[in-house]
Enzyme design. Structure first.
Site, PDB file in Angstrom:
ATOM      1  N   ASP A  38     -89.518 -21.236  51.412  1.00  0.00           N
ATOM      2  CA  ASP A  38     -89.087 -20.669  52.740  1.00  0.00           C
ATOM      3  C   ASP A  38     -87.798 -19.661  52.441  1.00  0.00           C
ATOM      4  O   ASP A  38     -86.841 -19.999  51.435  1.00  0.00           O
ATOM      5  CB  ASP A  38     -88.870 -22.040  53.686  1.00  0.00           C
ATOM      6  CG  ASP A  38     -88.483 -21.583  55.026  1.00  0.00           C
ATOM      7  OD1 ASP A  38     -89.110 -20.359  55.633  1.00  0.00           O
ATOM      8  OD2 ASP A  38     -87.993 -22.170  55.871  1.00  0.00           O
ATOM      9  N   GLY A  39     -87.701 -19.089  53.607  1.00  0.00           N
ATOM     10  CA  GLY A  39     -86.201 -18.002  53.409  1.00  0.00           C
ATOM     11  C   GLY A  39     -86.685 -16.693  53.065  1.00  0.00           C
ATOM     12  O   GLY A  39     -85.608 -16.047  52.897  1.00  0.00           O
ATOM     13  N   GLY A  41     -87.673 -14.130  54.799  1.00  0.00           N
ATOM     14  CA  GLY A  41     -87.191 -13.130  56.067  1.00  0.00           C
ATOM     15  C   GLY A  41     -85.692 -12.998  55.947  1.00  0.00           C
ATOM     16  O   GLY A  41     -85.083 -12.112  55.926  1.00  0.00           O
ATOM     17  N   HIS A  55     -90.790 -10.857  51.576  1.00  0.00           N
ATOM     18  CA  HIS A  55     -92.076 -11.574  50.799  1.00  0.00           C
ATOM     19  C   HIS A  55     -92.632 -10.996  49.645  1.00  0.00           C
ATOM     20  O   HIS A  55     -92.906 -11.746  48.653  1.00  0.00           O
ATOM     21  CB  HIS A  55     -93.213 -11.457  52.029  1.00  0.00           C
ATOM     22  CG  HIS A  55     -93.102 -11.938  53.375  1.00  0.00           C
ATOM     23  ND1 HIS A  55     -92.453 -13.342  53.538  1.00  0.00           N
ATOM     24  CD2 HIS A  55     -93.238 -11.645  54.771  1.00  0.00           C
ATOM     25  CE1 HIS A  55     -92.386 -13.576  54.845  1.00  0.00           C
ATOM     26  NE2 HIS A  55     -92.656 -12.609  55.229  1.00  0.00           N
ATOM     27  N   SER A  83     -98.624 -21.054  56.870  1.00  0.00           N
ATOM     28  CA  SER A  83     -99.178 -22.501  57.734  1.00  0.00           C
ATOM     29  C   SER A  83    -100.253 -21.979  58.620  1.00  0.00           C
ATOM     30  O   SER A  83    -100.268 -20.719  59.132  1.00  0.00           O
ATOM     31  CB  SER A  83     -97.889 -23.118  58.226  1.00  0.00           C
ATOM     32  OG  SER A  83     -97.316 -22.443  59.158  1.00  0.00           O
ATOM     33  N   ASN A  86     -98.318 -20.225  61.156  1.00  0.00           N
ATOM     34  CA  ASN A  86     -97.692 -18.993  60.800  1.00  0.00           C
ATOM     35  C   ASN A  86     -98.602 -17.732  61.526  1.00  0.00           C
ATOM     36  O   ASN A  86     -98.126 -16.552  61.651  1.00  0.00           O
ATOM     37  CB  ASN A  86     -97.727 -18.768  59.452  1.00  0.00           C
ATOM     38  CG  ASN A  86     -96.712 -19.419  58.564  1.00  0.00           C
ATOM     39  OD1 ASN A  86     -96.661 -19.931  57.733  1.00  0.00           O
ATOM     40  ND2 ASN A  86     -95.470 -19.584  59.291  1.00  0.00           N
ATOM     41  N   SER A 214     -92.424 -28.819  58.215  1.00  0.00           N
ATOM     42  CA  SER A 214     -93.323 -27.767  59.152  1.00  0.00           C
ATOM     43  C   SER A 214     -94.892 -28.063  58.590  1.00  0.00           C
ATOM     44  O   SER A 214     -95.478 -27.178  58.215  1.00  0.00           O
ATOM     45  CB  SER A 214     -92.961 -26.664  58.421  1.00  0.00           C
ATOM     46  OG  SER A 214     -91.302 -26.364  58.770  1.00  0.00           O
TER      47      SER A 214
HETATM   48  C1  IPE Z   1     -93.088 -23.163  56.437  1.00  0.00           C
HETATM   49  O1  IPE Z   1     -91.965 -22.106  56.596  1.00  0.00           O
HETATM   50  C2  IPE Z   1     -94.238 -22.458  55.987  1.00  0.00           C
HETATM   51  C3  IPE Z   1     -94.335 -21.820  54.735  1.00  0.00           C
HETATM   52  C4  IPE Z   1     -93.260 -21.890  53.919  1.00  0.00           C
HETATM   53  C5  IPE Z   1     -95.473 -21.131  54.370  1.00  0.00           C
HETATM   54  P1  IPE Z   1     -91.802 -21.721  58.207  1.00  0.00           P
HETATM   55  O2  IPE Z   1     -90.871 -20.723  58.146  1.00  0.00           O
HETATM   56  O3  IPE Z   1     -93.260 -21.461  58.699  1.00  0.00           O
HETATM   57  O4  IPE Z   1     -91.258 -23.081  58.789  1.00  0.00           O
HETATM   58  P2  IPE Z   1     -90.524 -23.158  60.375  1.00  0.00           P
HETATM   59  O5  IPE Z   1     -91.171 -22.475  61.256  1.00  0.00           O
HETATM   60  O6  IPE Z   1     -89.186 -22.854  59.834  1.00  0.00           O
HETATM   61  O7  IPE Z   1     -90.688 -24.594  60.516  1.00  0.00           O
HETATM   62  C1  IPE Z   2     -91.529 -18.023  53.899  1.00  0.00           C
HETATM   63  O1  IPE Z   2     -90.405 -17.412  54.383  1.00  0.00           O
HETATM   64  C2  IPE Z   2     -92.787 -17.118  53.988  1.00  0.00           C
HETATM   65  C3  IPE Z   2     -93.728 -17.722  54.778  1.00  0.00           C
HETATM   66  C4  IPE Z   2     -93.578 -18.658  55.675  1.00  0.00           C
HETATM   67  C5  IPE Z   2     -94.820 -16.956  54.825  1.00  0.00           C
HETATM   68  P1  IPE Z   2     -90.270 -16.901  55.944  1.00  0.00           P
HETATM   69  O2  IPE Z   2     -91.004 -15.815  56.340  1.00  0.00           O
HETATM   70  O3  IPE Z   2     -90.353 -18.179  56.690  1.00  0.00           O
HETATM   71  O4  IPE Z   2     -88.382 -16.652  56.002  1.00  0.00           O
HETATM   72  P2  IPE Z   2     -87.647 -16.877  57.100  1.00  0.00           P
HETATM   73  O5  IPE Z   2     -87.595 -18.879  57.196  1.00  0.00           O
HETATM   74  O6  IPE Z   2     -87.888 -16.446  58.168  1.00  0.00           O
HETATM   75  O7  IPE Z   2     -86.162 -16.653  56.247  1.00  0.00           O
HETATM   76 MG    MG Z   3     -89.216 -19.751  57.330  1.00  0.00          MG
END
Ligand code: IPE
Ligand code: IPE
Ligand code: MG
Length: 261
Positions: A38-39, A41, A55, A83, A86, A214
């Site tokens: 996660d993280g 973005g 990504h 997920s 997502n 999540s």
């Molecule tokens: C969890 O991350 C899913 C993945 C890492 C693929 P999310 O970014 O989707 O989770 P939430 O929305 O913060 O719970």
């Molecule tokens: C995890 O990073 C990757 C996926 C869920 C596909 P995010 O895209 O959730 O990044 P943040 O949480 O928005 O920083």
């Molecule tokens: Mg995320």
């Protein structure tokens, strides 16, 4: 899992001051390590970049964690990539992710072959765009006889959907007369999950500081140890993996019993 000592030491040489292989008890490694990546973005936004750049950078971390896990001799590495929730993201981001998954899988196939990694998918990959699904199926087929680490990629995965699916499969088997309902136990349920045949995760790592699951592996993490780091996934390195394993090895895992210490 067999460990090549020379490759292991080489891969973990020149580390930071606070952690090294010497902090790790190689006889007590978690059999199954799982990462909630996660993280991406936020990593990109903090640099003034598009989320898609996050990504892409996240792929580099995944490659490093795969290699590090192979070097350490971890039996199973699983990673949450997409997920069932997502799909709620903007179509543009979903498209980019699906394209990136397909491209990455093609690009990384030589690595998976070289490292003898077997790949399985957790989740309903039949619902993915055709190209992505075909690349995944081809890759699984290409790696199916590998005998090294298992890499389980959770794509279009949701734990509640997985448990509902298991219930459906069991009910169908019962109505066919193939299962006697009075014999249904925890092993029956586990055998109908996407993770059937894999050990449960012992260590679950979540990056970017979020303190939630999540909808990830709800059944399987019943006794997993959690490690959350504020580090965004694209900044996560082999050394962070060692830090997580070191933390895991410092835990007193009681499983409802009393401490053995
Ligand atoms: C969890 O991350 C899913 C993945 C890492 C693929 P999310 O970014 O989707 O989770 P939430 O929305 O913060 O719970
Ligand atoms: C995890 O990073 C990757 C996926 C869920 C596909 P995010 O895209 O959730 O990044 P943040 O949480 O928005 O920083
Ligand atoms: Mg995320």
């Amino acid at each position: 899992m067999q460990v090549d000592q020379e490759k292991l030491s080489a891969y973990f040489s020149d580390g930071p001051d606070d952690v090294s292989l010497e902090n790790i008890d190689m006889t007590r490694l978690p059999r199954h390590v799982s990462v909630i990546m996660d993280g991406n973005g936020r990593w990109a936004t903090a640099r003034g970049l598009n989320r898609s750049e996050g990504h892409k950078a996240g792929i580099v971390s995944l490659r490093e964690v795969i290699t590090a896990s192979v070097r350490l001799g971890i039996d199973v590495l699983s990673a949450y990539a997409f997920s069932t929730e997502n799909w709620n993201r903007p179509q543009h981001e979903v498209n980019i992710l699906m394209h990136l998954f397909a491209k990455t899988f093609v690009d990384e196939l030589p690595l998976l072959k070289r490292e003898n990694v077997r790949v399985v998918f957790l989740g309903d990959i039949s619902a993915l765009p055709t190209k992505t699904r075909e690349v995944f199926e081809y890759g699984v087929e290409q790696c199916k006889n590998h005998t090294g680490m298992v890499l389980a990629l959770a794509v279009n995965y949701g734990a509640r959907a997985e448990i509902a699916r298991a219930c459906r499969l069991i009910a169908e088997a019962a109505s066919r007369g193939a299962i006697d309902p009075s014999t249904i136990d925890q092993d029956t349920v586990a055998s109908k999950l996407y993770t059937a045949g894999l050990p449960d995760p012992e260590l679950v790592i979540r990056t970017s500081g979020e303190l939630r699951l999540s909808n990830y592996l709800l059944w399987q993490v019943a006794y997993a140890e959690f490690y959350v780091t504020d580090t965004y996934w694209p900044d996560f390195t082999r050394w962070d993996l060692l830090r997580a394993i070191r933390s895991f090895q410092q835990r007193d895992r009681r499983f409802g019993g009393l401490s053995k210490k």
